[in-house]
Write a protein that holds these residues in place. Sequence first.
Motif, PDB file in Angstrom:
ATOM      1  N   ALA A   1       3.958   9.319   6.383  1.00  0.00           N
ATOM      2  CA  ALA A   1       3.603  10.735   6.285  1.00  0.00           C
ATOM      3  C   ALA A   1       4.840  11.612   6.392  1.00  0.00           C
ATOM      4  O   ALA A   1       4.984  12.609   5.672  1.00  0.00           O
ATOM      5  N   ASP A   2       5.761  11.253   7.293  1.00  0.00           N
ATOM      6  CA  ASP A   2       7.005  12.025   7.430  1.00  0.00           C
ATOM      7  C   ASP A   2       7.830  11.968   6.144  1.00  0.00           C
ATOM      8  O   ASP A   2       8.427  12.969   5.728  1.00  0.00           O
ATOM      9  N   LEU A   3       7.856  10.799   5.508  1.00  0.00           N
ATOM     10  CA  LEU A   3       8.596  10.660   4.261  1.00  0.00           C
ATOM     11  C   LEU A   3       8.003  11.561   3.182  1.00  0.00           C
ATOM     12  O   LEU A   3       8.739  12.257   2.460  1.00  0.00           O
TER      13      LEU A   3
ATOM     14  N   GLU B   1       0.834  -1.207   0.000  1.00  0.00           N
ATOM     15  CA  GLU B   1       0.000   0.000   0.000  1.00  0.00           C
ATOM     16  C   GLU B   1       0.871   1.261   0.000  1.00  0.00           C
ATOM     17  O   GLU B   1       0.554   2.246  -0.671  1.00  0.00           O
ATOM     18  N   TRP B   2       1.952   1.256   0.791  1.00  0.00           N
ATOM     19  CA  TRP B   2       2.818   2.434   0.845  1.00  0.00           C
ATOM     20  C   TRP B   2       3.528   2.671  -0.484  1.00  0.00           C
ATOM     21  O   TRP B   2       3.714   3.811  -0.897  1.00  0.00           O
ATOM     22  N   ARG B   3       3.922   1.590  -1.156  1.00  0.00           N
ATOM     23  CA  ARG B   3       4.541   1.763  -2.473  1.00  0.00           C
ATOM     24  C   ARG B   3       3.567   2.378  -3.462  1.00  0.00           C
ATOM     25  O   ARG B   3       3.918   3.278  -4.229  1.00  0.00           O
ATOM     26  N   GLN B   4       2.320   1.866  -3.435  1.00  0.00           N
ATOM     27  CA  GLN B   4       1.309   2.404  -4.340  1.00  0.00           C
ATOM     28  C   GLN B   4       0.981   3.854  -3.987  1.00  0.00           C
ATOM     29  O   GLN B   4       0.871   4.718  -4.875  1.00  0.00           O
TER      30      GLN B   4
ATOM     31  N   ARG C   1      11.666   1.089   3.859  1.00  0.00           N
ATOM     32  CA  ARG C   1      12.030   1.089   5.271  1.00  0.00           C
ATOM     33  C   ARG C   1      10.923   1.653   6.159  1.00  0.00           C
ATOM     34  O   ARG C   1      11.065   1.704   7.376  1.00  0.00           O
ATOM     35  N   VAL C   2       9.822   2.076   5.561  1.00  0.00           N
ATOM     36  CA  VAL C   2       8.702   2.617   6.323  1.00  0.00           C
ATOM     37  C   VAL C   2       8.053   1.499   7.143  1.00  0.00           C
ATOM     38  O   VAL C   2       7.803   0.409   6.638  1.00  0.00           O
ATOM     39  N   ALA C   3       7.779   1.796   8.420  1.00  0.00           N
ATOM     40  CA  ALA C   3       7.211   0.782   9.306  1.00  0.00           C
ATOM     41  C   ALA C   3       5.886   1.207   9.929  1.00  0.00           C
ATOM     42  O   ALA C   3       5.292   0.422  10.674  1.00  0.00           O
ATOM     43  N   SER C   4       5.406   2.412   9.651  1.00  0.00           N
ATOM     44  CA  SER C   4       4.152   2.864  10.244  1.00  0.00           C
ATOM     45  C   SER C   4       3.569   3.981   9.385  1.00  0.00           C
ATOM     46  O   SER C   4       4.295   4.617   8.611  1.00  0.00           O
ATOM     47  N   PRO C   5       2.258   4.248   9.516  1.00  0.00           N
ATOM     48  CA  PRO C   5       1.648   5.355   8.764  1.00  0.00           C
ATOM     49  C   PRO C   5       2.301   6.704   9.073  1.00  0.00           C
ATOM     50  O   PRO C   5       2.428   7.552   8.189  1.00  0.00           O
TER      51      PRO C   5
END
Length: 354
Positions: free
Chosen positions: A175-177, A128-131, A167-171
Amino acid sequence: MTVEAEGLASRVTPFPVTASKYSALHPVAGGGLVWLRWPISGALGETFANPNDPSERPTLEHFSLAKAKKSELVDHLDWFRVSGDGTRLVLLDEGDLRAVPATEAGDSDSTTWIDLRRILHQADPAAEWRQAYAEAGRLIRDYFWEPHMCGIDWDGVLAQYRPLVERVASPDEFADLLREVLGELGTSHAYVSPARRNEGPAHYQRWQGLLGANFVRRDGRWVVRRILPGDSSDSRARSPLAGTGIREGAVLTHVDGRPVDPVAGPYPLLAGAGGTTVELTFAPAEGEGPARRVAVVPLVDDRPLRYQDWVAKRREVVRELSGGRCGYLHIPDMGGSGWAQFNRDLRMEVSRPR
């Protein structure tokens, strides 16, 4: 259908409705329209520091073009959608979903309640984060205010940050990225709003308590360095300790009877205390005399309080440097809250000689 464009502006007829704020205009079956009517209210400037504050809820209305008649379908709701054939409306009301007729107020026979608990969804957060990262990149590219992205290699920016998505591990991290990515644009009005997620039942979602004061640690004791005075013209700029008789220099020793840790201070004891009543125990500034106990309601957000204090301190500097001849105004934004802040002090400040 043929539309005669010539003279079209002179043939426009306004809807016979009262002046208000309207949104979400949609056609429905039977030659009608539905829309949301929002209540008109003033602004005191609270939204500057807390933009997520919900306003009053809208009313869903139906308008029959054939009868030129308006009717109210739902008194208050959160949002709605129209079905594909225009005959039904799906209403969202405080977390509940129901389907009702699109042309009249629904009753028990015509209303279908939708139980979301029966919907199962298996999510792959990493996918989901990649999309979402790719979609965010396309949205910014397509809707950016300058067609050529102000000369920025946007594809290169997305490629530079894309490895961090893995490397993202949380929503919150995602958002910070996105904020870092948008920061490469060097422009205003480019925001990231984290998705709202229910982290357990409501009684577990408790706010940190804030006292509207600055503390300093001296010899293992937590001393009140300054109590923010607050501003009565801003309903959110309330100071919990103002008016309690506590003075600067007093030592906070206990929160609800629990001793304040000499290293961690009072803040761990105020966890989850926002908006509730707590008892604070203070030792006098001189170190002599009886302790004083006060009951206060900690703030869940002290940014409005600190903002008004920030404005007041700068106004004092202007007064001092100009000998009282110059006024000072601060406009935080160009929305309703900024207009309210502008009008809060306008008359007093423009009355200065210069």
